[in-house]
Design a protein around this motif. Structure first.
Motif, PDB file in Angstrom:
ATOM      1  N   GLU A 155      -3.720  -2.413   0.932  1.00 48.01           N
ATOM      2  CA  GLU A 155      -2.916  -3.910   0.387  1.00 48.01           C
ATOM      3  C   GLU A 155      -2.530  -4.278   1.693  1.00 48.01           C
ATOM      4  OE1 GLU A 155      -2.773  -5.143  -2.634  1.00 48.01           O
ATOM      5  OE2 GLU A 155      -3.550  -3.689  -3.638  1.00 48.01           O
TER       6      GLU A 155
ATOM      7  N   ARG B   7      -9.026  -6.860  -5.949  1.00 48.58           N
ATOM      8  CA  ARG B   7      -8.217  -5.579  -6.175  1.00 48.58           C
ATOM      9  C   ARG B   7      -7.506  -6.129  -7.312  1.00 48.58           C
ATOM     10  NH1 ARG B   7      -8.543  -6.254  -0.971  1.00 48.58           N
ATOM     11  NH2 ARG B   7      -8.209  -4.424   0.575  1.00 48.58           N
ATOM     12  N   HIS B   8      -7.033  -7.383  -7.830  1.00 48.31           N
ATOM     13  CA  HIS B   8      -6.118  -7.638  -8.886  1.00 48.31           C
ATOM     14  C   HIS B   8      -6.659  -8.173 -10.228  1.00 48.31           C
ATOM     15  CE1 HIS B   8      -3.480  -5.957  -5.994  1.00 48.31           C
ATOM     16  NE2 HIS B   8      -3.728  -6.869  -5.218  1.00 48.31           N
TER      17      HIS B   8
ATOM     18  N   ASP C 153      -7.923 -10.648  -3.010  1.00 47.84           N
ATOM     19  CA  ASP C 153      -6.915 -10.450  -4.422  1.00 47.84           C
ATOM     20  C   ASP C 153      -7.695 -10.331  -5.484  1.00 47.84           C
ATOM     21  OD1 ASP C 153      -4.827 -10.624  -2.835  1.00 47.84           O
ATOM     22  OD2 ASP C 153      -4.179 -12.753  -3.107  1.00 47.84           O
TER      23      ASP C 153
END
Lengths: 327, 344
Positions: free
Chosen positions: B45, B335-336, B332
Motif C-alpha cells: 500500500e 488492490r481494492h 487501486d
C-alpha cells in the motif's frame, strides 16, 4: 578463552552505546576467519626457480578471489613488488652493507611476533635490511609499522604500502599479530631515532610511550628485540635545520655527510658501513591477552627493560667492532 | 509481521518492498514516499507523504505497524541539494522515530540503512573500522554530518525504548547495474578519475547483498550496529582494471578545485566524500554481521566483477532496466475492487 561473546544477544544488552565497550573484543574469530588463518599457516611453500632470491609464495583467502586482477593484499602489500624490491636490493644487502646476523634462531618460524629495533640514519637503512634478511632467509613476510604520515604522501605512501608498510595504528598491529599471526617490525624511537645528530649515535631515544608493549600484550605475542649496528654510519646527520623542517612540515630536515660529499645524490647514496644485526631472545609477557587496558606502570617498565636490552646489545656490539667499514 | 517501508519510491524501497511481498509471514507492507513508486508492486500500500514524514504517526497507529524499515537516508550528495538532504535525512528520521516511539506505539523493530560514510576517510584511520570505532576527524560534508546526526538520534532512541529492537546497518560503497551511486556513475564513463600518487584500498557491496542484508535484519532479530561490506578490499587501480576503464589523474593538491573542470564537462560527478575515498580509501570489518548469521553473495572484488559483467551486457543489448509508470487508479483497482478475484 572468550569471555566476551559478541553474538546478537550481547549486542542488544548494550546496544549502540557500546562505543567503547571494548576496543578489542576477544576475537572469537568467525569460522571464515579461522579458515583464513589456517590457510596462512598451512600455506604451501613453493620456491620458484630462476629467481635471484627464492621466496615462498603465500596464498591467502582474499587474494584467492578470482575476481582480483592484482596481487595486492588487504594491507595494500604487493608480493610482486616485494619480490622485485628484493631482487634489486639483494646486491646492496650482500655486497654493500654485507649484512651479518647473530641470533637468527630467535626468530619464530610461525606465529605472530613483534620485532622491535633501534632506528638510525637520516633516511633509515635498517628497516629494508631487517625485512630483506628475514624474508629471504626465514621465508616469512614482515610488515613494517610506521608513522601514518607516510600514508598521506602521494606516490611515496603508495610505494611504501605496496612494499609492506602499514600505518602504526594499534588496531592494525593487533590484526596483523593476533588475527593473521604475522611478523611485524616496529621502531619505537620513531623519528627521534632517525633524526638524531651523528654525535648521539647508538644512544637510544625514548621508546615512545610503550605502546608497542601494550600491543604485544594485547595480541598475546612476544617482543623480539633487535639491535642494528651500521645504519648510523650509513647516513649520518651532521646538521639539522629546524626552520626548513617546519616550513616543509617534516619531522626533521637533515643535512647528511652523504649530501655534503655527493650533493643531491647523497639522498640515496649510503656509505658502505658494515651492518651487523643481533636478534635477542624473545621477551614474553606473563599477562592475559585481549584485555581492554594494561597497567601503565607495567607497560612502561617492560618498555624500559626492552630498551635497556637493545642498548646493552648495541654497546656490546660496538665494543667488539674493530672497524665501521669492515666490522 | 506488518512492515512500513520509508522511501518506497527509491531504488532500495522498491526492491525491499518487492522482497517483502514474496514472504508469507509478512501480512502488510505499507510504503511511504513523496514520489510515485518506480517499480511494480503487488500488494504494497503506497501512501504519499511530505519529505519530513509528518503523517507517519497516523499511519503507524492506523495500520498497527510493528516493523519499520528506514531505507530513505540519502547517502549520495549529488542527488539533492544540501537543504533537501538535511530535510529528508535528519528531519525525516526525527519524525519517524517520534512516530515509532509515541505512547502506545505498536512498533517493536526499527531497521535503518546508513552508510560507511560515517567513518569518514583520513590518513589517520585504522585499516579496518569496527562498529564501535569513532572517526578520526570531524565530518566536513553535509551528508556525513547528517548521517552522524541520524545515528545519534537512533542511539538515544534505542536507549529510551529498550523494548524496541533497533538495527543500524552501515553499508560500504554500493555497486550494481541498476543503482546509480557516485562510483557506479563514474565507472560507466570511458575514463575514470584517480588522484595522482594514491591508490586507495576500497570496499564494495553488491546491490543484491544490500537488499539481502536489509531483509536479513528484518526477518531476524539482530539489534545493534553492523558494517555491511563484501569480503576483502581492493585498490582503485584494480577496480578500474576489472571494469576495463582508463584512469585520468587529478593533482594531489587543490584536488577539489581541479575536479571542477571535469565536473563542469560532465565527465564525472564525484562528491567530496568520494574524492576523499580516492585518496585514503576505507575498509571496514564486516565480521560482526557474519557472526549474526548473514552470508554475503559477493566479495568486494566479486561485486566489481559482477558490475563489470553487467556493463558488458548493457553494452551489447542496451539498457536492461525495465521501465514502469505508476498509475493510482490501476493500482487501486487491483488492490481494492470487489471485482478482482483474490486467492485467500
Amino acid at each position: 578463552m572468550s569471555d566476551r561473546p559478541d553474538g546478537p544477544a550481547d549486542i542488544s544488552a548494550h546496544f549502540l552505546s557500546d562505543r567503547i565497550a571494548a576496543l578489542y573484543p576477544d576475537a572469537t574469530v568467525a569460522d571464515a576467519d579461522a579458515d583464513e588463518i589456517a590457510d596462512i599457516t598451512d600455506a604451501e611453500l613453493v620456491i620458484e626457480t630462476g629467481e635471484l632470491v627464492p621466496m615462498p609464495q603465500r596464498v591467502r583467502a582474499d587474494e584467492d578471489d578470482p575476481a582480483r586482477e592484482s596481487d595486492i593484499d588487504r594491507w595494500g602489500r604487493s608480493e610482486n613488488l616485494r619480490a622485485l624490491t628484493r631482487k634489486l636490493y639483494d646486491p646492496l644487502y650482500k655486497h654493500w652493507f654485507r649484512v651479518e646476523w647473530e641470533g637468527f634462531e630467535h626468530l619464530p618460524r610461525e606465529g605472530g611476533a613483534l620485532l622491535v629495533s633501534n632506528h638510525a640514519g637520516a633516511i633509515p637503512s635498517d628497516a629494508p635490511a631487517i625485512m630483506h634478511g628475514i624474508e629471504t632467509e626465514l621465508g616469512r613476510n614482515v610488515y613494517g609499522l610506521a608513522e601514518n604520515l607516510f600514508r598521506a604522501m602521494p606516490i611515496i605512501g603508495t610505494l611504501w604500502s605496496r612494499s609492506g608498510g602499514v600505518p602504526a595504528h594499534p588496531d592494525n598491529a593487533f590484526r596483523l599479530l593476533h588475527d593473521e599471526r604475522q611478523l611485524v617490525l616496529v621502531f619505537p624511537e620513531g623519528t627521534k631515532g632517525t633524526g638524531k645528530h651523528y654525535s648521539n649515535r647508538y644512544q637510544l631515544s625514548r621508546f615512545g610511550r610503550g605502546g608497542f608493549v601494550e600491543i604485544a600484550m594485547r595480541a598475546g605475542v612476544p617482543v623480539i628485540p633487535i639491535a642494528v649496528v651500521g645504519a648510523e654510519e650509513s647516513m649520518p646527520i651532521v646538521f639539522k635545520s629546524p626552520r626548513l623542517a617546519k616550513m616543509l612540515g617534516l619531522p626533521y630536515f637533515p643535512i647528511t655527510a652523504n649530501m655534503l660529499m655527493l650533493g643531491p645524490l647523497g639522498l640515496v647514496g649510503y656509505f658502505p658501513a658494515k651492518f651487523k644485526i643481533r636478534v635477542l631472545p624473545p621477551v614474553h609477557f606473563d599477562v592475559a591477552p585481549n584485555q581492554e587496558r594494561y597497567s601503565r606502570s607495567r607497560v612502561m617498565d617492560e618498555s624500559e627493560r626492552i630498551r635497556r636490552l637493545v642498548q646493552d646489545a648495541l654497546y656490546d656490539m660496538l665494543r667488539r667492532r674493530r672497524s665501521v667499514w669492515f666490522g | 509481521m506488518r512492515v512500513l517501508v520509508t522511501g518506497l519510491s527509491t531504488y532500495w524501497g522498491g526492491r525491499v518492498a518487492q522482497a517483502l511481498e514474496d514472504r508469507d509471514d509478512v501480512e502488510v507492507v505499507v510504503g511511504v514516499d513523496t514520489r510515485d513508486p518506480s517499480v511494480p508492486l503487488e500488494r504494497t500500500e503506497f501512501v504519499r507523504a511530505d519529505s519530513s514524514y509528518s503523517i507517519l504517526s497516523r499511519i503507524v497507529r492506523a495500520t498497527n505497524i510493528d516493523t519499520i524499515l528506514h531505507t530513505h537516508l540519502i547517502v549520495d550528495s549529488t542527488q539533492t541539494s544540501g537543504r533537501t538532504l538535511h530535510e529528508i535525512n535528519v528531519i525525516g528520521t526525527m519524525s519517524l522515530l517520534a512516530a515509532a516511539g509515541m505512547a502506545g506505539s505498536p512498533v517493536r523493530r526499527v531497521i535503518v540503512k546508513s552508510s560507511g560514510l560515517v567513518y569518514g576517510s583520513n590518513y589517520q584511520d585504522p585499516y579496518f573500522f569496527r562498529e564501535e570505532m569513532p572517526r578520526t576527524r570531524p565530518a566536513r560534508t553535509g551528508v556525513e554530518r547528517s548521517l552522524l546526526e541520524v545515528e545519534a538520534f537512533l542511539r538515544d532512541f534505542a536507549d529510551d525504548n529498550p523494548h524496541i529492537s533497533v538495527t543500524l546497518l552501515r553499508f560500504a560503497n554500493v555497486l550494481g547495474n541498476f543503482i546509480d551511486t557516485p562510483f557506479a556513475h563514474a565507472l560507466r564513463r570511458s575514463v575514470v578519475p584517480e588522484i595522482l600518487g594514491y591508490d586507495p584500498r576500497l570496499q564494495f557491496v553488491h546491490e543484491d547483498d544490500v537488499v539481502g542484508a536489509l531483509m536479513y535484519a528484518t526477518m531476524h532479530d539482530t539489534p545493534g550496529v553492523f558494517n555491511v561490506a563484501g569480503d576483502g578490499n581492493l585498490p582503485w587501480s584494480d577496480v578500474c582494471a576489472i571494469v576495463g576503464k582508463r584512469r585520468i589523474a587529478l593533482p594531489p593538491v587543490l584536488t577539489s578545485f581541479a575536479n571542477e573542470v571535469p565536473r563542469a564537462l560532465r565527465m564525472w560527478d564525484l562528491p567530496p566524500e568520494a574524492l576523499m575515498l580516492l585518496r585514503y580509501g576505507r575498509s571496514v570489518d564486516n565480521s560482526r554481521f557474519k557472526r549474526a548469521g548473514f552470508r554475503y553473495r559477493y566479495s568486494s572484488a566479486g561485486t566489481v566483477e559482477a558490475f563489470a559483467q553487467g556493463l558488458r551486457l548493457e553494452g551489447a543489448i542496451g539498457d536492461t532496466n525495465p521501465t514502469y509508470k505508476y498509475q493510482r487508479e490501476v493500482e487501486d483497482f487491483f488492490r481494492h475492487s470487489p471485482a478482482v478475484v483474490r486467492p485467500d
